[in-house]
Design an enzyme around this catalytic site. Structure first.
Site, PDB file in Angstrom:
ATOM      1  N   GLY A  97      72.310  14.664  32.854  1.00  0.00           N
ATOM      2  CA  GLY A  97      72.312  14.643  34.308  1.00  0.00           C
ATOM      3  C   GLY A  97      71.118  15.397  34.873  1.00  0.00           C
ATOM      4  O   GLY A  97      70.720  16.448  34.364  1.00  0.00           O
ATOM      5  N   ASP A  99      70.927  17.127  37.503  1.00  0.00           N
ATOM      6  CA  ASP A  99      71.301  18.464  37.961  1.00  0.00           C
ATOM      7  C   ASP A  99      71.373  19.448  36.798  1.00  0.00           C
ATOM      8  O   ASP A  99      70.939  20.602  36.917  1.00  0.00           O
ATOM      9  CB  ASP A  99      72.625  18.421  38.727  1.00  0.00           C
ATOM     10  CG  ASP A  99      73.771  17.784  37.947  1.00  0.00           C
ATOM     11  OD1 ASP A  99      73.532  17.103  36.923  1.00  0.00           O
ATOM     12  OD2 ASP A  99      74.937  17.939  38.378  1.00  0.00           O
TER      13      ASP A  99
END
Length: 239
Positions: A97, A99
């Protein structure tokens, strides 16, 4: 000024950075995303924008339109195999991901030893970053509120209500809150064992549930407001 965006599952977190420090930070619920247009209008002169988006293409498209009207080009990061002092040992580095990648970069910039990088939001992630800056892997589990919500949704007599942590709970609401906290704390502390033997190892904790978890965690700990934003500003400064 540079604008950094962390677009998560529930909220958009933003930060304004002048190259030496933060000049403002805030958050907007994705359910009220139109409010970000007002935030943009209030920021003044912004030269560049960089963001991590895990909320999907629809949200990204809406944000892109807001940014375009403000005269900014939307630039979203993608995880790399190696960069900014971090090597990504994921079997397919591109599947990590955005993030989590940004949080790892932020963690490495703030702490040059081994770390467990924990984000406690809608989901909780606990990622192992060794002293050489290698991301070895990590776990994902439902976040604290999502655990509580699942009990209320999928059981007949367990409510979604406010409880508190107790050593031996004697109310249902406290039993739920304590049980969900134990699940979070146990996962984090077990993952921390993977770096505990390295000198100066630290748990770097951020996210909406950090304040609830931090007093109860039994490992060396540092709370950080937003590791994703810290990582993004390092990426932008490396250009």
């Amino acid at each position: 000024m540079d604008l950094l965006l962390d677009v998560g599952n529930t909220r958009l977190k933003w930060g304004l950075h002048d190259g030496t420090g933060w000049r403002g930070q805030g958050a907007v619920l994705l359910s009220a995303l139109d409010g970000f247009a007002d935030v943009l209008a209030s920021l003044g002169s912004v030269e560049r924008m960089l963001g991590a988006n895990v909320a999907g293409a629809t949200v990204g498209g809406r944000l892109g339109a807001f940014l375009e009207r403000a005269g900014l080009a939307a630039e979203w990061i993608r995880p790399l195999g190696e960069g900014y002092g971090v090597r990504n040992a994921y079997l397919d580095p591109s599947r990590l991901g955005a993030d989590r990648w940004a949080a790892l970069v932020g963690a490495r910039a703030l702490h040059d030893g081994a770390a467990l990088v924990v984000t406690s939001g809608t989901a909780t992630t606990a990622d192992v970053l060794d002293s050489q800056g290698v991301f070895q892997g990590g776990v994902i589990l439902p976040g604290l509120d999502l655990m509580r919500l699942s009990l209320a949704r999928d059981t007949a007599q367990l409510p979604f209500s406010d409880g508190r942590f107790e050593r031996t709970p004697r109310r249902t609401a406290d039993a739920i809150q304590t049980g969900c906290l134990h699940a979070q704390l146990g996962a984090i502390e077990r993952m921390f064992r993977l770096v505990a033997g390295e000198p100066g190892s630290l748990c770097l904790l951020n996210g909406g549930a950090a304040a609830a978890l931090a007093p109860l965690l039994e490992c060396p700990l540092r709370e950080v407001d937003n590791l994703v934003l810290e990582g993004l500003v390092r990426m932008l400064g490396a250009d």
